[in-house]
Motif scaffolding. Structure first.
Motif, PDB file in Angstrom:
ATOM      1  N   GLY A  35       0.772  -1.199   0.004  1.00 57.13           N
ATOM      2  CA  GLY A  35      -0.086   0.106  -0.017  1.00 57.13           C
ATOM      3  C   GLY A  35       0.877   1.296   0.005  1.00 57.13           C
ATOM      4  O   GLY A  35       0.286   2.391   0.403  1.00 57.13           O
ATOM      5  N   GLY A  36       2.235   1.100  -0.368  1.00 54.61           N
ATOM      6  CA  GLY A  36       2.897   2.204  -0.300  1.00 54.61           C
ATOM      7  C   GLY A  36       3.040   2.834   1.063  1.00 54.61           C
ATOM      8  O   GLY A  36       3.758   4.013   1.053  1.00 54.61           O
ATOM      9  N   ASN A  37       2.888   2.268   1.840  1.00 59.93           N
ATOM     10  CA  ASN A  37       3.077   2.889   3.287  1.00 59.93           C
ATOM     11  C   ASN A  37       3.513   1.654   4.498  1.00 59.93           C
ATOM     12  O   ASN A  37       2.535   1.288   4.957  1.00 59.93           O
ATOM     13  N   TRP A  38       4.761   1.469   4.711  1.00 55.57           N
ATOM     14  CA  TRP A  38       4.923   0.348   5.537  1.00 55.57           C
ATOM     15  C   TRP A  38       4.617   0.703   6.672  1.00 55.57           C
ATOM     16  O   TRP A  38       4.435  -0.140   7.686  1.00 55.57           O
ATOM     17  N   ILE A  39       4.638   2.051   7.199  1.00 56.63           N
ATOM     18  CA  ILE A  39       4.380   2.550   8.689  1.00 56.63           C
ATOM     19  C   ILE A  39       2.957   2.116   8.991  1.00 56.63           C
ATOM     20  O   ILE A  39       2.625   1.690  10.142  1.00 56.63           O
ATOM     21  N   ALA A  40       1.974   2.270   8.029  1.00 55.48           N
ATOM     22  CA  ALA A  40       0.717   2.096   8.163  1.00 55.48           C
ATOM     23  C   ALA A  40       0.265   0.618   8.152  1.00 55.48           C
ATOM     24  O   ALA A  40      -0.887   0.173   8.689  1.00 55.48           O
ATOM     25  N   LEU A  41       1.128  -0.104   7.368  1.00 58.19           N
ATOM     26  CA  LEU A  41       0.755  -1.450   7.111  1.00 58.19           C
ATOM     27  C   LEU A  41       0.368  -2.457   8.392  1.00 58.19           C
ATOM     28  O   LEU A  41      -0.510  -3.121   8.460  1.00 58.19           O
ATOM     29  N   PRO A  42       1.217  -2.344   9.353  1.00 60.67           N
ATOM     30  CA  PRO A  42       1.035  -3.432  10.406  1.00 60.67           C
ATOM     31  C   PRO A  42      -0.259  -3.095  11.242  1.00 60.67           C
ATOM     32  O   PRO A  42      -0.968  -4.183  11.613  1.00 60.67           O
ATOM     33  N   HIS A  43      -0.771  -1.773  11.273  1.00 59.61           N
ATOM     34  CA  HIS A  43      -1.895  -1.518  11.835  1.00 59.61           C
ATOM     35  C   HIS A  43      -2.955  -2.266  10.889  1.00 59.61           C
ATOM     36  O   HIS A  43      -4.046  -2.853  11.390  1.00 59.61           O
ATOM     37  N   LYS A  44      -3.041  -2.018   9.544  1.00 62.25           N
ATOM     38  CA  LYS A  44      -4.052  -2.427   8.778  1.00 62.25           C
ATOM     39  C   LYS A  44      -4.009  -3.925   8.579  1.00 62.25           C
ATOM     40  O   LYS A  44      -4.970  -4.718   8.690  1.00 62.25           O
ATOM     41  N   ALA A  45      -2.620  -4.725   8.897  1.00 62.48           N
ATOM     42  CA  ALA A  45      -2.845  -5.966   8.714  1.00 62.48           C
ATOM     43  C   ALA A  45      -2.947  -6.767  10.149  1.00 62.48           C
ATOM     44  O   ALA A  45      -2.888  -8.048  10.161  1.00 62.48           O
ATOM     45  N   GLY A  46      -3.138  -5.779  11.175  1.00 56.31           N
ATOM     46  CA  GLY A  46      -3.380  -6.568  12.320  1.00 56.31           C
ATOM     47  C   GLY A  46      -2.058  -6.900  13.284  1.00 56.31           C
ATOM     48  O   GLY A  46      -2.400  -7.918  13.948  1.00 56.31           O
ATOM     49  N   LEU A  47      -1.058  -6.381  12.595  1.00 55.80           N
ATOM     50  CA  LEU A  47       0.259  -6.956  13.415  1.00 55.80           C
ATOM     51  C   LEU A  47       0.701  -5.872  14.208  1.00 55.80           C
ATOM     52  O   LEU A  47       0.629  -4.855  14.057  1.00 55.80           O
ATOM     53  N   ASN A  48       1.181  -6.426  15.639  1.00 57.04           N
ATOM     54  CA  ASN A  48       1.763  -5.612  16.521  1.00 57.04           C
ATOM     55  C   ASN A  48       3.271  -5.588  16.331  1.00 57.04           C
ATOM     56  O   ASN A  48       4.060  -5.914  17.281  1.00 57.04           O
ATOM     57  N   ARG A  49       3.557  -4.946  15.049  1.00 51.99           N
ATOM     58  CA  ARG A  49       5.187  -4.841  14.833  1.00 51.99           C
ATOM     59  C   ARG A  49       5.199  -3.389  14.131  1.00 51.99           C
ATOM     60  O   ARG A  49       4.397  -2.491  13.698  1.00 51.99           O
ATOM     61  N   CYS A  50       6.392  -3.097  14.511  1.00 52.20           N
ATOM     62  CA  CYS A  50       7.057  -1.932  13.680  1.00 52.20           C
ATOM     63  C   CYS A  50       6.793  -2.047  12.312  1.00 52.20           C
ATOM     64  O   CYS A  50       7.256  -3.111  11.696  1.00 52.20           O
ATOM     65  N   GLY A  51       6.580  -0.800  11.528  1.00 54.28           N
ATOM     66  CA  GLY A  51       6.613  -1.000   9.784  1.00 54.28           C
ATOM     67  C   GLY A  51       7.918  -1.060   9.585  1.00 54.28           C
ATOM     68  O   GLY A  51       7.869  -1.858   8.590  1.00 54.28           O
ATOM     69  N   LYS A  52       8.811  -1.002   9.993  1.00 56.36           N
ATOM     70  CA  LYS A  52      10.149  -1.050   9.633  1.00 56.36           C
ATOM     71  C   LYS A  52      10.447  -2.561   9.421  1.00 56.36           C
ATOM     72  O   LYS A  52      11.240  -3.270   8.863  1.00 56.36           O
ATOM     73  N   SER A  53      10.066  -3.015  10.733  1.00 58.55           N
ATOM     74  CA  SER A  53      10.345  -4.479  10.797  1.00 58.55           C
ATOM     75  C   SER A  53       9.419  -5.326   9.903  1.00 58.55           C
ATOM     76  O   SER A  53       9.983  -6.418   9.455  1.00 58.55           O
ATOM     77  N   CYS A  54       8.388  -5.066   9.388  1.00 54.26           N
ATOM     78  CA  CYS A  54       7.423  -5.542   8.578  1.00 54.26           C
ATOM     79  C   CYS A  54       8.058  -5.564   7.248  1.00 54.26           C
ATOM     80  O   CYS A  54       8.242  -6.592   6.490  1.00 54.26           O
ATOM     81  N   ARG A  55       8.548  -4.417   6.874  1.00 54.64           N
ATOM     82  CA  ARG A  55       9.334  -4.168   5.561  1.00 54.64           C
ATOM     83  C   ARG A  55      10.614  -5.238   5.585  1.00 54.64           C
ATOM     84  O   ARG A  55      10.749  -5.929   4.512  1.00 54.64           O
ATOM     85  N   LEU A  56      11.376  -5.135   6.516  1.00 53.73           N
ATOM     86  CA  LEU A  56      12.457  -5.879   6.589  1.00 53.73           C
ATOM     87  C   LEU A  56      12.153  -7.423   6.616  1.00 53.73           C
ATOM     88  O   LEU A  56      12.945  -8.114   5.659  1.00 53.73           O
ATOM     89  N   ARG A  57      11.107  -7.904   7.243  1.00 55.03           N
ATOM     90  CA  ARG A  57      10.670  -9.330   7.233  1.00 55.03           C
ATOM     91  C   ARG A  57      10.293  -9.606   5.887  1.00 55.03           C
ATOM     92  O   ARG A  57      10.625 -10.758   5.502  1.00 55.03           O
ATOM     93  N   TRP A  58       9.555  -8.761   5.468  1.00 54.94           N
ATOM     94  CA  TRP A  58       8.927  -9.068   3.902  1.00 54.94           C
ATOM     95  C   TRP A  58      10.134  -9.024   3.171  1.00 54.94           C
ATOM     96  O   TRP A  58      10.077 -10.196   2.243  1.00 54.94           O
ATOM     97  N   LEU A  59      10.726  -8.190   2.973  1.00 49.51           N
ATOM     98  CA  LEU A  59      11.861  -8.054   1.910  1.00 49.51           C
ATOM     99  C   LEU A  59      12.895  -9.037   2.043  1.00 49.51           C
ATOM    100  O   LEU A  59      13.462  -9.691   0.890  1.00 49.51           O
ATOM    101  N   ASN A  60      13.359  -9.546   3.059  1.00 53.33           N
ATOM    102  CA  ASN A  60      14.232 -10.213   3.405  1.00 53.33           C
ATOM    103  C   ASN A  60      13.903 -11.748   3.633  1.00 53.33           C
ATOM    104  O   ASN A  60      14.848 -12.616   3.208  1.00 53.33           O
ATOM    105  N   TYR A  61      12.748 -11.999   4.038  1.00 56.63           N
ATOM    106  CA  TYR A  61      12.357 -13.408   4.240  1.00 56.63           C
ATOM    107  C   TYR A  61      11.166 -13.967   3.559  1.00 56.63           C
ATOM    108  O   TYR A  61      10.965 -15.028   3.235  1.00 56.63           O
ATOM    109  N   LEU A  62      10.099 -12.932   3.500  1.00 57.82           N
ATOM    110  CA  LEU A  62       8.782 -13.648   2.947  1.00 57.82           C
ATOM    111  C   LEU A  62       8.465 -13.357   1.501  1.00 57.82           C
ATOM    112  O   LEU A  62       7.549 -13.980   0.922  1.00 57.82           O
ATOM    113  N   ARG A  63       9.184 -12.530   0.859  1.00 56.74           N
ATOM    114  CA  ARG A  63       9.044 -12.259  -0.538  1.00 56.74           C
ATOM    115  C   ARG A  63       9.139 -13.865  -1.205  1.00 56.74           C
ATOM    116  O   ARG A  63      10.231 -14.556  -0.954  1.00 56.74           O
ATOM    117  N   PRO A  64       8.481 -13.841  -2.283  1.00 52.43           N
ATOM    118  CA  PRO A  64       8.229 -15.299  -2.840  1.00 52.43           C
ATOM    119  C   PRO A  64       9.657 -15.653  -3.571  1.00 52.43           C
ATOM    120  O   PRO A  64      10.135 -16.887  -3.625  1.00 52.43           O
TER     121      PRO A  64
END
Length: 310
Positions: A35-64
């Motif tokens: 959604g163009g906004n990692w900061i807002a993502l965790p809230h939208k996704a229902g994750l209790n994580r920092c947006g930067k942490s979500c970004r890092l996790r996605w980019l480094n490990y969850l990307r297909p």
DNA sequence: AAGCCACACAACCGCACACTG
DNA sequence: CCAGTGTGCGGTTGTGTGGCT
């Protein structure tokens, strides 16, 4: 006044991600993108994580398209050669290795390759190859003399002034910055409009073991293409398979081997490189990118270096 | 078996840059 | 032009694991 923190560290969960969190993030990004906004993502996704942490996790490990481990010798060579050329620009290095992330490459270097490379220094530096790498991006050690210590010198002591950043000034080349943000980005040190070596091997500089002695650039009879500044590096596309660009590897074959001649004792393949490695007291710079990197270890790339992909 | 150590990898931190209003 | 904000990057730290004594 400092800037506001990206999240409330006291309230967000930190530390290792659970499989549930991974699945939650994966499912959300699959369905909605970030959604163009990692900061807002965790809230939208229902994750209790920092947006930067979500970004890092996605980019480094969850990307297909991520691959972990199982580095090939080709990849080792790419990493070592690029490290020697541009220093710890992990995002750029990773961009040349489809499926690899900067974090992964960085860890791999720090835990494996660095140890492989560093011990090669020593009195027989040029025979045992060695990247001649010292601590610090772009720094290197001059070949030691049998009787003395190994002086560490910056490239600026070794390269002709015409090849130094004054001539390669970022400001001189105009606009744009490296963009490594897109996946599969093909970083191109297309120095095309920026710098072309007067001779195919002009970038290789012969340096006498005396710290102050700079010999003329050494034209060697090797192919003109170079891995780093080649303006026509093809974009990497095959992420799943053996995805290194053929041309790029071919380039490394010529110069990477020269640079990494004794890396593992396996890479010194052609007589020309072997001859070059025999030059007494020699060290080599494969390209201008290294020169730039060495003196700008904490700065961004010169304007004009480009990313030609996407 | 326990303790220690080194290693590998995941994650975090802080800074600089880019973008936007 | 400027301030605020998000993103990307590289360095560093934390943690789990395996090997050795």
């Amino acid at each position: 006044m400092g800037r506001a923190p990206c999240c409330d560290k006291a309230r967000v969960k930190r530390g290792p991600w659970s499989p549930e969190e991974d699945e939650q993030l994966r499912a959300y990004v699959r369905a909605n993108g970030f959604g163009g906004n990692w900061i807002a993502l965790p809230h939208k996704a229902g994750l209790n994580r920092c947006g930067k942490s979500c970004r890092l996790r996605w980019l480094n490990y969850l990307r297909p398209d991520i691959r972990h481990g199982g580095y090939t010798e080709q990849e080792d060579r790419v990493i070592c050669s690029l490290y020697a050329s541009i220093g710890s620009r992990w995002s750029i290095i990773a961009s040349k290795l489809p499926g690899r992330t900067d974090n992964d490459v960085k860890n791999y270097w720090n835990t494996k390759l660095k140890k492989k490379a560093m011990p090669m220094r020593g009195p027989h530096y040029h025979h045992h190859a060695g990247l001649g790498l010292e601590a610090g991006a772009g720094a290197f050690s001059a070949p030691a003399t049998p009787s003395g210590p190994t002086p560490a010198r910056s490239w600026s002591q070794c390269v002709p002034s015409t090849l130094q950043p004054a001539a390669l000034s970022p400001a001189a080349s105009g606009s744009s910055s490296i963009d490594t943000s897109s996946s599969g980005g093909d970083m191109c040190f297309a120095a095309a409009g920026m710098y072309q070596p007067p001779h195919p091997m002009q970038g290789f500089v012969h340096v006498d073991s005396s710290p102050q002695t700079v010999l003329a650039p050494m034209p060697l009879d090797v192919p003109a293409a170079t891995g780093i500044w080649a303006p026509s590096m093809p974009a990497a596309s095959d992420v799943g398979g053996v995805a290194l660009e053929d041309a790029f590897l071919a380039d490394l074959g010529a110069y990477g081997d020269l640079l990494l001649g004794g890396f593992g004792g396996q890479l010194l393949q052609d007589n020309k490189a072997a001859a070059a490695m025999e030059l007494p007291g020699a060290c080599y710079f494969p390209n201008m990118a290294e020169m730039w990197a060495a003196d700008h270890a904490h700065a961004k790339p010169p304007q004009g270096l480009c990313n030609t992909s996407t």
